[in-house]
Design an enzyme around this catalytic site. Structure first.
Site, mmCIF file in Angstrom:
data_model
loop_
_atom_site.group_PDB
_atom_site.id
_atom_site.type_symbol
_atom_site.label_atom_id
_atom_site.label_comp_id
_atom_site.label_asym_id
_atom_site.label_seq_id
_atom_site.Cartn_x
_atom_site.Cartn_y
_atom_site.Cartn_z
ATOM 1 N N ASN A 211 2.317 9.945 -7.634
ATOM 2 C CA ASN A 211 1.910 8.885 -8.553
ATOM 3 C C ASN A 211 2.956 8.741 -9.660
ATOM 4 O O ASN A 211 3.950 9.461 -9.679
ATOM 5 C CB ASN A 211 0.513 9.186 -9.127
ATOM 6 C CG ASN A 211 0.496 10.515 -9.845
ATOM 7 O OD1 ASN A 211 1.235 10.735 -10.790
ATOM 8 N ND2 ASN A 211 -0.352 11.435 -9.376
ATOM 9 N N ASP A 280 -5.089 13.531 -5.421
ATOM 10 C CA ASP A 280 -6.406 13.975 -4.962
ATOM 11 C C ASP A 280 -6.466 14.344 -3.485
ATOM 12 O O ASP A 280 -7.292 15.138 -3.075
ATOM 13 C CB ASP A 280 -7.444 12.887 -5.263
ATOM 14 C CG ASP A 280 -7.716 12.794 -6.753
ATOM 15 O OD1 ASP A 280 -7.834 13.860 -7.391
ATOM 16 O OD2 ASP A 280 -7.782 11.671 -7.289
ATOM 17 N N LYS A 290 10.443 13.880 10.936
ATOM 18 C CA LYS A 290 10.153 12.573 10.344
ATOM 19 C C LYS A 290 9.222 11.776 11.264
ATOM 20 O O LYS A 290 9.470 11.680 12.469
ATOM 21 C CB LYS A 290 11.473 11.827 10.146
ATOM 22 C CG LYS A 290 11.315 10.545 9.387
ATOM 23 C CD LYS A 290 12.645 9.871 9.158
ATOM 24 C CE LYS A 290 12.400 8.472 8.629
ATOM 25 N NZ LYS A 290 13.612 7.679 8.634
ATOM 26 N N PRO A 308 -7.919 20.651 -3.802
ATOM 27 C CA PRO A 308 -8.818 21.348 -4.740
ATOM 28 C C PRO A 308 -8.711 20.721 -6.118
ATOM 29 O O PRO A 308 -7.658 20.179 -6.480
ATOM 30 C CB PRO A 308 -8.266 22.780 -4.756
ATOM 31 C CG PRO A 308 -6.864 22.675 -4.265
ATOM 32 C CD PRO A 308 -6.815 21.488 -3.348
#
Ligand code: C5P
Length: 404
Positions: A211, A280, A290, A308
């Site tokens: 992210n 998450d 690949k 977790p």
């Protein structure tokens, strides 16, 4: 409250074209609640008139060492004792040389020698003068004696050269000055562990899930905790940030690695702060080679399993449980969602922020947060992440050691 509030700042202005920027600097310091008195060298007065600084600071400007009238009003030793710290901006090559040599041949150099207050310098000079070994040696000498150097910045110079030697902009000087102020040692003797940045989950040898977390908030908190006296372990996902001074950094990549580092740090820490943006889900299997495009398998390329929850794992401990603080980045119903997480993850405190607000969030230097615990909620005014971090550390320390 700004850490410059009610601070008595002696601003030394030396000769250089950047002296005009120091007029704005007076204002910026006053905006933060500082009480500013200005000392000008003879060179500075060739660039800007003392009257400008007198009008802006609201105080008489000090220019002469041996002026009987000025000495009668506020003698130079009195002025040296008055200052909480001395800021020389711009600090010319000549001033740096005189200070490094311990000279007392004008008012500013005498004040610096006579004062026990911390000395902060914002150098400004031609790039060749800055690079000269003599200036570099003077800078090192001053730093070794405890002076703080802010800048210089690099860029195009008034003389037409390009390179290092520009004085920092007034706002940058103020921000960095705030960062140099030592806060109350509310975490002296305490151990703090902080997670920061994103985690990264490999799909195959070349791809990953992650992210946009920059890690800035977590790093700012680590820095604030260290400055407040704590022994800090910073568990950092992949970010491009320098390690804050005095902080022990543990670099991790995946969520599993972050959890292992967090469990280890939690065994001995008093406070655990989870500022990381943990991914998450991770791929159920990391492909050894690949992953190739193949007809017909588009929908099944990614099989994910849940990661977790690191902060909940630490908070669920029954043995060696630190005071646990989480973060909640929300886009709607910020308070309600954060309160839900506080309860569900069994946290002691949660810091909620609205990431849909362009003022705050992942990559910004600024943020606006609400601190929620089991006794209520407190919004903090929008500000730089560095300033918010210092306020959060104070609040966390207060809660952790009064209620825990
Ligand atoms: O559930 P959510 O991700 O919004 O919760 C945010 C809080 O939980 C943050 O403090 C984050 O660092 C932490 N967290 C964690 N492990 C996860 C997910 C979130 O520690 N797997």
């Amino acid at each position: 409250m700004s850490s410059l509030a009610d601070k008595r700042i002696l601003l030394g202005v030396s000769g250089g074209i950047a002296a005009y920027k120091s007029a704005d600097l007076v204002r910026r310091l006053q905006d933060r609640g500082a009480n500013v008195r200005v000392v000008m060298t003879a060179g500075a007065q060739e660039f800007v008139r003392p009257l400008t600084f007198q009008a802006l600071s609201g105080n008489p400007v000090h220019t002469d060492l041996l002026d009987p009238a000025a000495e009668a009003a506020m003698g130079h030793i009195e002025l040296a004792k008055w200052a909480d710290f001395i800021l020389v901006a711009p600090a010319s090559a000549s001033v740096m040389a005189r200070l490094a040599a311990g000279m007392a041949d004008d008012l500013l150099s005498t004040l610096c020698l006579a004062s026990e207050a911390p000395l902060v310098l914002a150098p400004a000079m031609n790039q060749a003068m800055w690079r000269h070994p003599a200036t570099q040696a003077n800078a090192r000498t001053l730093q070794a004696r405890g002076a703080t150097l802010l800048g210089p910045a690099a860029g195009s110079q008034a003389c037409g050269d390009v390179g290092p030697g520009r004085m920092l902009e007034p706002l940058d000087i103020v921000d960095q000055l705030i960062a140099t102020q030592l806060p109350a040692q509310v975490l002296a003797g305490k151990k703090v562990a902080i997670t920061a940045g994103p985690t990264r989950e490999a799909l195959d040898p070349v791809r990953y899930l992650s992210n946009h977390s920059s890690g800035k908030m977590g790093f700012a908190i680590a820095s604030a905790a260290a400055r407040a006296g704590a022994e800090v372990t910073l568990i950092a996902g992949p970010v491009r940030l320098d390690t804050p001074a005095g902080v022990h950094r543990v670099d991790v990549v995946s969520t599993t690695e972050m959890l292992a580092a967090a469990e280890k740090a939690a065994d001995s820490c008093d406070i655990f702060i989870s500022a990381a943006a943990v991914v998450d889900f991770r791929p159920a299997v990391v492909a050894e080679q690949k992953i190739k495009k193949q007809d017909g398998n588009d929908a099944d390329v990614l099989k994910l399993v849940k990661n977790p929850d690191i902060v909940a794992t630490i908070a669920a401990r029954t043995h060696k449980r630190p005071f646990v603080v989480g973060f909640a980045a929300e886009t709607e119903n910020v308070i309600a969602h954060a309160q839900g997480k506080l309860a569900r993850k069994q946290l002691d405190m949660i810091v909620a922020n609205d990431v849909s607000d362009p003022e705050g969030g992942f990559n910004s230097d600024r943020n606006q947060v609400v601190v929620i615990d089991h006794s209520g909620q407190q919004p903090l005014p929008a500000g730089l992440k560095t300033e918010l971090a210092a306020q959060l550390i104070e609040m966390i320390a207060k809660q952790a050691f009064t209620s825990h």
